[in-house]
Motif scaffolding. Structure first.
Motif, short mmCIF file in Angstrom:
data_model
loop_
_atom_site.label_atom_id
_atom_site.label_comp_id
_atom_site.label_asym_id
_atom_site.label_seq_id
_atom_site.Cartn_x
_atom_site.Cartn_y
_atom_site.Cartn_z
N PRO A 126 -7.06 9.08 -5.08
CA PRO A 126 -8.47 9.49 -5.12
C PRO A 126 -9.13 9.28 -6.48
O PRO A 126 -10.32 9.00 -6.56
CB PRO A 126 -8.40 10.99 -4.77
N SER A 127 -8.37 9.40 -7.57
CA SER A 127 -8.97 9.31 -8.90
C SER A 127 -9.51 7.92 -9.21
O SER A 127 -10.63 7.76 -9.71
CB SER A 127 -7.95 9.71 -9.97
N THR A 128 -8.72 6.89 -8.88
CA THR A 128 -9.13 5.52 -9.20
C THR A 128 -9.26 4.64 -7.96
O THR A 128 -9.73 3.51 -8.06
CB THR A 128 -8.09 4.87 -10.14
N TRP A 129 -8.85 5.16 -6.83
CA TRP A 129 -8.83 4.42 -5.57
C TRP A 129 -7.99 3.14 -5.67
O TRP A 129 -8.29 2.13 -5.05
CB TRP A 129 -10.25 4.10 -5.09
N THR A 130 -6.97 3.23 -6.49
CA THR A 130 -5.98 2.15 -6.58
C THR A 130 -4.62 2.75 -6.27
O THR A 130 -4.34 3.90 -6.63
CB THR A 130 -5.96 1.51 -7.98
N PRO A 131 -3.74 2.00 -5.64
CA PRO A 131 -2.42 2.54 -5.30
C PRO A 131 -1.50 2.58 -6.52
O PRO A 131 -1.74 1.92 -7.53
CB PRO A 131 -1.89 1.55 -4.26
N ILE A 132 -0.45 3.37 -6.41
CA ILE A 132 0.56 3.41 -7.46
C ILE A 132 1.25 2.07 -7.58
O ILE A 132 1.52 1.59 -8.68
CB ILE A 132 1.59 4.53 -7.16
N SER A 133 1.54 1.47 -6.43
CA SER A 133 2.27 0.20 -6.42
C SER A 133 1.44 -0.89 -7.08
O SER A 133 0.27 -1.11 -6.74
CB SER A 133 2.62 -0.21 -5.00
N GLN A 134 2.07 -1.59 -8.01
CA GLN A 134 1.43 -2.72 -8.67
C GLN A 134 1.74 -4.04 -7.98
O GLN A 134 1.33 -5.10 -8.45
CB GLN A 134 1.88 -2.76 -10.14
N ASP A 135 2.46 -3.97 -6.88
CA ASP A 135 2.75 -5.13 -6.05
C ASP A 135 2.82 -4.66 -4.60
O ASP A 135 3.91 -4.51 -4.03
CB ASP A 135 4.07 -5.78 -6.48
N PRO A 136 1.66 -4.42 -3.97
CA PRO A 136 1.63 -3.85 -2.61
C PRO A 136 2.40 -4.69 -1.58
O PRO A 136 3.02 -4.14 -0.68
CB PRO A 136 0.14 -3.81 -2.28
N GLY A 137 2.36 -6.01 -1.71
CA GLY A 137 3.08 -6.85 -0.75
C GLY A 137 4.57 -6.61 -0.79
O GLY A 137 5.22 -6.46 0.26
N ALA A 138 5.12 -6.54 -2.00
CA ALA A 138 6.56 -6.28 -2.14
C ALA A 138 6.91 -4.87 -1.68
O ALA A 138 7.97 -4.64 -1.08
CB ALA A 138 6.98 -6.49 -3.58
N SER A 139 6.02 -3.92 -1.95
CA SER A 139 6.29 -2.54 -1.54
C SER A 139 6.27 -2.40 -0.02
O SER A 139 7.05 -1.64 0.55
CB SER A 139 5.26 -1.59 -2.17
N LEU A 140 5.37 -3.13 0.63
CA LEU A 140 5.34 -3.10 2.09
C LEU A 140 6.63 -3.66 2.67
O LEU A 140 7.18 -3.14 3.64
CB LEU A 140 4.13 -3.91 2.60
N TYR A 141 7.14 -4.72 2.05
CA TYR A 141 8.42 -5.31 2.47
C TYR A 141 9.54 -4.30 2.29
O TYR A 141 10.41 -4.15 3.16
CB TYR A 141 8.66 -6.57 1.64
N LYS A 142 9.54 -3.58 1.17
CA LYS A 142 10.56 -2.56 0.93
C LYS A 142 10.41 -1.38 1.89
O LYS A 142 11.40 -0.75 2.26
CB LYS A 142 10.47 -2.06 -0.52
N LEU A 143 9.18 -1.07 2.27
CA LEU A 143 8.96 0.00 3.23
C LEU A 143 9.64 -0.32 4.56
O LEU A 143 10.27 0.54 5.18
CB LEU A 143 7.45 0.21 3.45
N GLN A 144 9.54 -1.57 4.99
CA GLN A 144 10.19 -1.98 6.22
C GLN A 144 11.71 -1.86 6.10
O GLN A 144 12.38 -1.40 7.03
CB GLN A 144 9.79 -3.42 6.55
N LYS A 145 12.25 -2.29 4.96
CA LYS A 145 13.69 -2.23 4.76
C LYS A 145 14.20 -0.79 4.74
O LYS A 145 15.19 -0.45 5.41
CB LYS A 145 14.08 -2.92 3.46
N SER A 146 13.55 0.07 3.97
CA SER A 146 14.01 1.46 3.85
C SER A 146 13.90 2.18 5.18
O SER A 146 14.72 3.05 5.49
CB SER A 146 13.22 2.19 2.76
#
Length: 467
Positions: A90-110
């Motif tokens: 909410p503060s900056t409307w940016t995600p913590i992840s600095q590489d959303p594509g890679a994080s989404l891939y990791k989300l699927q794996k985990s």
């Protein structure tokens, strides 16, 4: 075609779970996007089928699933935290992840690893199934060891998958993995399960018998019905040595020694048999067999190790500022490859998509919050494995508790200099070992079958209550 019954459906799901152990390592350890996606789809289908059977009341939740809920929550917290890293703040409307594509891939794996953990807790509901999965893990390890040795020592025609053309480790066994260390990691865990099956041959009926009776019992295990397992262990040790992986071999033998000491403290009344077992393994596998299959080269690599010249040491040193800059929340799951170039200097010439240190990479990507979740899973699983050895009376459950403990310890040691937990085939097997710890601890407790078994015994026979 006859209709598919609930029992048959459950059996087919379990068989498909076992098949994952064999097939996941074949396409380069599933360490390619297409292979990982197929593996995740397969796991999701099995999980959906199991969930449907549970929701319809066709099968009941297993004791391990019900009693392992805290561990399930820890496993589920990892993809949940990854999802939070992807959401805009909410503060900056940016995600913590600095590489959303890679994080989404990791989300699927985990998420897939969570589902594997849940499937094992639910499907390994009987000793027969538990032993079957353990046997499949050992067979898969033997297949990898044999393929690695044959393709290394034979001609090119034996390498039907073309692994030798792709790997940089031309003089080392890699199995169907590209990296010798990843084959070593897979074999470490498979060997631990095989040793657990051997230990399951020890019976509490040996208590109070003479050393001659214990020796006869041990020889029966090694030369009788368990001889096949012993030969499989020899084959995997040969494969492990021929990887020439320094930390892989060190982690295996160190974990065997640590686990043996813990096991001796727990199995005091059968300690002599265990001592003979582990001494025979060291004497036969290391001093005799391994000498014929490249032990000298492995020893030479270890003796010539110079940390100052190891490029992976430079990677870790340059990655520390990255970890410090993202110490609490991390830079996003899977973001190391995109974030590390900003911190490295000319001393690190090659491109690194992994940190060659699972702990460092986990802290940098997930932060302290995520790191505590991973640590909680490891500690909780080891505790369950130790408790299974202390509390259960069923030899198979105690043996699988030992297997889970040894396999987890081995990969935790190896992870200090490598990235086995980022290879899908190895991460799946590690998730299964964590599940084995809880299955060994809780399988059959409070189940109707267990109650019927106990009811046939005199009420004063309290030992069966823990069987």
């Amino acid at each position: 075609m006859p209709p598919l019954t609930t029992r048959n459906a459950d059996t087919w799901i379990f068989a498909s779970l076992c098949l994952i152990v064999v097939l996941a390592p074949l396409p380069l350890g599933s360490n390619r996007a297409w292979a990982a996606q197929l593996l995740q789809l397969w796991i999701a289908i099995l999980a959906t089928g199991t969930a449907w059977l549970l929701a319809r009341g066709r099968i009941a939740p297993s004791a391990a699933l019900r009693r392992g809920l805290p561990a399930v929550l820890l496993f589920a917290a990892i993809p949940a935290w990854t999802l939070l890293q992807l959401l805009p703040l909410p503060s900056t409307w940016t995600p913590i992840s600095q590489d959303p594509g890679a994080s989404l891939y990791k989300l699927q794996k985990s998420t897939a690893y969570l589902l594997v953990f849940l499937l094992c807790l639910q499907l390994l509901s009987t000793p027969v199934r538990l032993e079957r999965l353990a046997q499949v893990i050992v067979i898969s390890g033997v297949m990898q060891a044999v393929y690695g040795v044959l393709t290394l020592t034979g001609d090119g025609s034996l390498d039907v998958l073309g692994i030798r053309e792709m790997t940089h480790h031309k003089g080392d066994a890699t199995g169907t993995f590209l990296n010798r260390n990843h084959l070593a990691g897979f074999l470490e865990m498979s060997l631990a399960v095989g040793i657990g099956l051997l230990i399951a041959g020890f019976s509490s009926s040996d208590n109070g018998t003479s050393w001659r009776a214990r020796l006869r019992r041990l020889l029966t295990i090694l030369l009788g019905g368990k001889a096949r397992i012993r030969l499989f262990l020899v084959a995997m040790v040969i494969g492990l040595v021929m990887t020439h992986s320094r930390m892989g071999n060190t982690a295996f033998f160190a974990s065997m020694g640590i686990s043996a000491l813990i096991g001796l403290a727990i199995f005091r009344k059968s300690s002599r048999s265990m001592v003979i077992l582990f001494v025979s393994m060291v004497a036969i596998d290391v001093l005799i067999i391994s000498t014929w299959f490249g032990l000298e080269r492995l020893v030479e690599r270890i003796e010539n190790t110079n940390l100052a010249k190891e490029e992976r040491t430079d990677v870790n040193a340059h990655a520390l500022p990255w970890v410090q800059d993202n110490w609490l929340t991390g830079s996003g799951a899977g973001s190391f490859a995109s974030q590390f170039p900003a911190y490295r200097t000319a001393e690190v010439g090659a491109f690194f998509d992994f940190a060659h240190n699972d702990y460092l990479q986990l802290l940098g990507e997930y932060g302290l919050i995520g790191g505590l979740l991973f640590a909680g899973i490891a500690v909780f699983s080891l505790h369950a494995a130790v408790q299974a050895q202390r509390r259960r009376r069923n030899p198979l459950l105690r043996g699988m508790g030992f297997a889970a403990m040894m396999g987890i310890i081995s990969l935790l040691i190896h992870s200090s200099v490598d990235f086995n937990l980022h290879i899908p085939a190895n991460a799946v097997l590690f998730s299964m070992l964590c599940a084995l710890a809880f299955v060994a601890r809780h399988q059959g407790r409070d189940s109707p079958a267990d109650t019927r078994h106990v009811s046939r015994q005199p009420p004063s026979n309290k030992r069966e209550l823990h069987a």
